[in-house]
Motif scaffolding. Structure first.
Motif, mmCIF file in Angstrom:
data_model
loop_
_atom_site.group_PDB
_atom_site.id
_atom_site.type_symbol
_atom_site.label_atom_id
_atom_site.label_comp_id
_atom_site.label_asym_id
_atom_site.label_seq_id
_atom_site.Cartn_x
_atom_site.Cartn_y
_atom_site.Cartn_z
ATOM 1 N N ASN A 1 -36.904 2.133 -46.020
ATOM 2 C CA ASN A 1 -36.677 1.147 -47.379
ATOM 3 C C ASN A 1 -37.637 -0.658 -47.058
ATOM 4 O OD1 ASN A 1 -34.101 0.482 -46.800
ATOM 5 N ND2 ASN A 1 -33.401 0.905 -48.666
ATOM 6 N N GLY A 2 -37.515 -0.267 -46.400
ATOM 7 C CA GLY A 2 -37.663 -2.144 -46.222
ATOM 8 C C GLY A 2 -38.949 -2.760 -47.399
ATOM 9 N N LEU A 3 -39.919 -2.402 -48.025
ATOM 10 C CA LEU A 3 -39.984 -2.554 -49.201
ATOM 11 C C LEU A 3 -39.192 -2.979 -50.196
ATOM 12 C CD1 LEU A 3 -43.991 -1.642 -49.480
ATOM 13 C CD2 LEU A 3 -42.886 -3.417 -49.174
ATOM 14 N N ASP A 4 -38.390 -1.970 -50.630
ATOM 15 C CA ASP A 4 -37.451 -2.043 -51.579
ATOM 16 C C ASP A 4 -36.229 -3.147 -51.061
ATOM 17 O OD1 ASP A 4 -37.882 0.018 -52.879
ATOM 18 O OD2 ASP A 4 -37.296 1.253 -52.478
ATOM 19 N N VAL A 5 -35.791 -3.274 -50.184
ATOM 20 C CA VAL A 5 -35.361 -4.579 -50.067
ATOM 21 C C VAL A 5 -35.823 -6.107 -50.025
ATOM 22 C CG1 VAL A 5 -34.400 -5.723 -47.638
ATOM 23 C CG2 VAL A 5 -34.411 -3.350 -47.691
ATOM 24 N N VAL A 6 -36.952 -6.216 -49.589
ATOM 25 C CA VAL A 6 -37.788 -7.254 -50.465
ATOM 26 C C VAL A 6 -37.420 -7.864 -51.749
ATOM 27 C CG1 VAL A 6 -39.849 -9.295 -49.781
ATOM 28 C CG2 VAL A 6 -38.827 -7.294 -48.196
ATOM 29 N N ARG A 7 -38.426 -6.521 -52.522
ATOM 30 C CA ARG A 7 -38.299 -6.334 -53.945
ATOM 31 C C ARG A 7 -36.874 -6.969 -54.324
ATOM 32 N NH1 ARG A 7 -40.960 -1.561 -53.593
ATOM 33 N NH2 ARG A 7 -43.467 -2.334 -53.384
ATOM 34 N N THR A 8 -36.134 -6.394 -53.831
ATOM 35 C CA THR A 8 -33.832 -6.561 -54.197
ATOM 36 C C THR A 8 -33.738 -7.595 -54.118
ATOM 37 O OG1 THR A 8 -33.793 -4.248 -54.148
ATOM 38 C CG2 THR A 8 -31.564 -5.992 -54.257
ATOM 39 N N LYS A 9 -33.900 -8.400 -52.465
ATOM 40 C CA LYS A 9 -33.558 -9.214 -52.249
ATOM 41 C C LYS A 9 -34.054 -9.942 -51.089
ATOM 42 C CE LYS A 9 -29.765 -12.723 -52.528
ATOM 43 N NZ LYS A 9 -28.097 -13.431 -52.520
ATOM 44 N N PHE A 10 -34.617 -11.455 -51.201
ATOM 45 C CA PHE A 10 -35.205 -11.812 -49.316
ATOM 46 C C PHE A 10 -33.948 -12.635 -49.008
ATOM 47 C CE2 PHE A 10 -37.981 -13.685 -46.355
ATOM 48 C CZ PHE A 10 -38.106 -12.787 -45.163
ATOM 49 N N PRO A 11 -33.039 -13.015 -48.857
ATOM 50 C CA PRO A 11 -31.568 -13.668 -48.535
ATOM 51 C C PRO A 11 -32.314 -15.067 -47.178
ATOM 52 C CG PRO A 11 -30.884 -12.522 -47.799
ATOM 53 C CD PRO A 11 -32.014 -11.269 -48.560
ATOM 54 N N THR A 12 -31.358 -15.796 -47.581
ATOM 55 C CA THR A 12 -31.751 -16.904 -46.855
ATOM 56 C C THR A 12 -31.015 -16.837 -45.268
ATOM 57 O OG1 THR A 12 -29.450 -17.895 -46.996
ATOM 58 C CG2 THR A 12 -31.180 -19.437 -48.608
ATOM 59 N N SER A 13 -32.065 -16.802 -44.304
ATOM 60 C CA SER A 13 -32.158 -16.371 -42.666
ATOM 61 C C SER A 13 -32.556 -15.251 -42.817
ATOM 62 C CB SER A 13 -30.986 -16.884 -42.379
ATOM 63 O OG SER A 13 -30.536 -15.652 -42.195
ATOM 64 N N ALA A 14 -33.524 -14.960 -43.281
ATOM 65 C CA ALA A 14 -34.279 -13.346 -43.769
ATOM 66 C C ALA A 14 -35.077 -13.346 -42.923
ATOM 67 C CB ALA A 14 -34.314 -12.771 -45.255
ATOM 68 N N VAL A 15 -35.423 -12.377 -42.155
ATOM 69 C CA VAL A 15 -36.847 -11.952 -41.661
ATOM 70 C C VAL A 15 -37.391 -11.283 -41.899
ATOM 71 C CG1 VAL A 15 -37.569 -11.792 -38.459
ATOM 72 C CG2 VAL A 15 -35.187 -13.177 -39.321
#
Length: 228
Positions: free
Chosen positions: A135-149
């Motif tokens: 569910n990577g796209l859902d994760v990025v839509r929810t939040k892409f926090p600092t130090s996220a890769v």
């Protein structure tokens, strides 16, 4: 499925948001350094990329101090770091600006690292990914926090061919460094939002307090008017 079908060699775009930054009074946004947590998390991001066998052939990094600090601490984990270009166009860049910089990269580069800021980086990932594992796209839509890769894979004869919807989002992780006084090694959130150990961070379904690059007194998720 590991990459979007296409013509040419397998290529990977690794997108790294800078680690948590500080907000010293009187310091211009471009010159803000990393916070103590950011100085722990940036090396963890470097180790995570090494463990995933995802080291870049070239890095493109924003000229902002917090991005440069992140690059220096992450790449120090790799023995011999790859070449890096510090590009002022990556500071506060939107998707068209980011794509313009990526399209200039030589076709000899197969794995490219981009170190920069939100919201541009998250929007770039969402624009390029036609699909994702888990569910990577859902994760990025929810939040892409600092130090996220985020790691995007695709096949192409050159970087100029990378376009909207042509890549597969293969992983999203949020590496976290060991906190002082805490036991256990480095860990981070995965695309399913779960964490291991005690120092990871959930990406979905949980308020993060100060995990983003949020100014003092600013509500979480509120645009700061600066490069995140």
């Amino acid at each position: 499925m590991s990459a979007r079908a296409g013509v040419g060699p397998l290529r990977r775009l690794v997108v790294l948001r800078h680690a948590k930054s500080a907000w010293p009074e009187g310091v211009a946004d471009h010159e803000r350094p990393l916070a103590p947590r950011g100085r722990r998390d940036a090396p963890a991001a470097g180790r995570a990329l090494a463990e995933a066998d995802c080291l870049p052939d070239l890095a493109l990094c924003s000229t902002a101090l917090r991005a440069r600090n992140t690059w220096e601490l992450a790449s120090a984990q790799w023995g011999t770091p790859p070449p890096v270009r510090f590009d002022p166009r990556l500071y506060a860049a939107e998707v068209p600006d980011l794509m313009g910089v990526v399209h200039e990269v030589s076709p000899e580069v197969e794995t490219l690292l981009l170190v920069g800021h939100n919201p541009g980086l998250a929007e770039l990932v969402l624009d390029l990914a036609g699909d994702s594992l888990d569910n990577g796209l859902d994760v990025v839509r929810t939040k892409f926090p600092t130090s996220a890769v985020a790691v995007l894979s695709w096949h192409g004869t050159g970087w100029q061919a990378l376009a909207s919807g042509t890549a597969l989002l293969t992983s999203v992780t949020v590496p976290r460094g060991k906190r002082p006084g805490k036991s256990g090694g480095t860990t981070g959130a995965t695309t399913d939002g779960t964490t291991g150990g005690t120092s990871g961070e959930k990406v979905r379904g949980e308020a993060q307090g100060t995990s983003g690059d949020t100014a003092p007194g600013q509500a979480e998720g509120e645009p700061p008017g600066q490069a995140g």
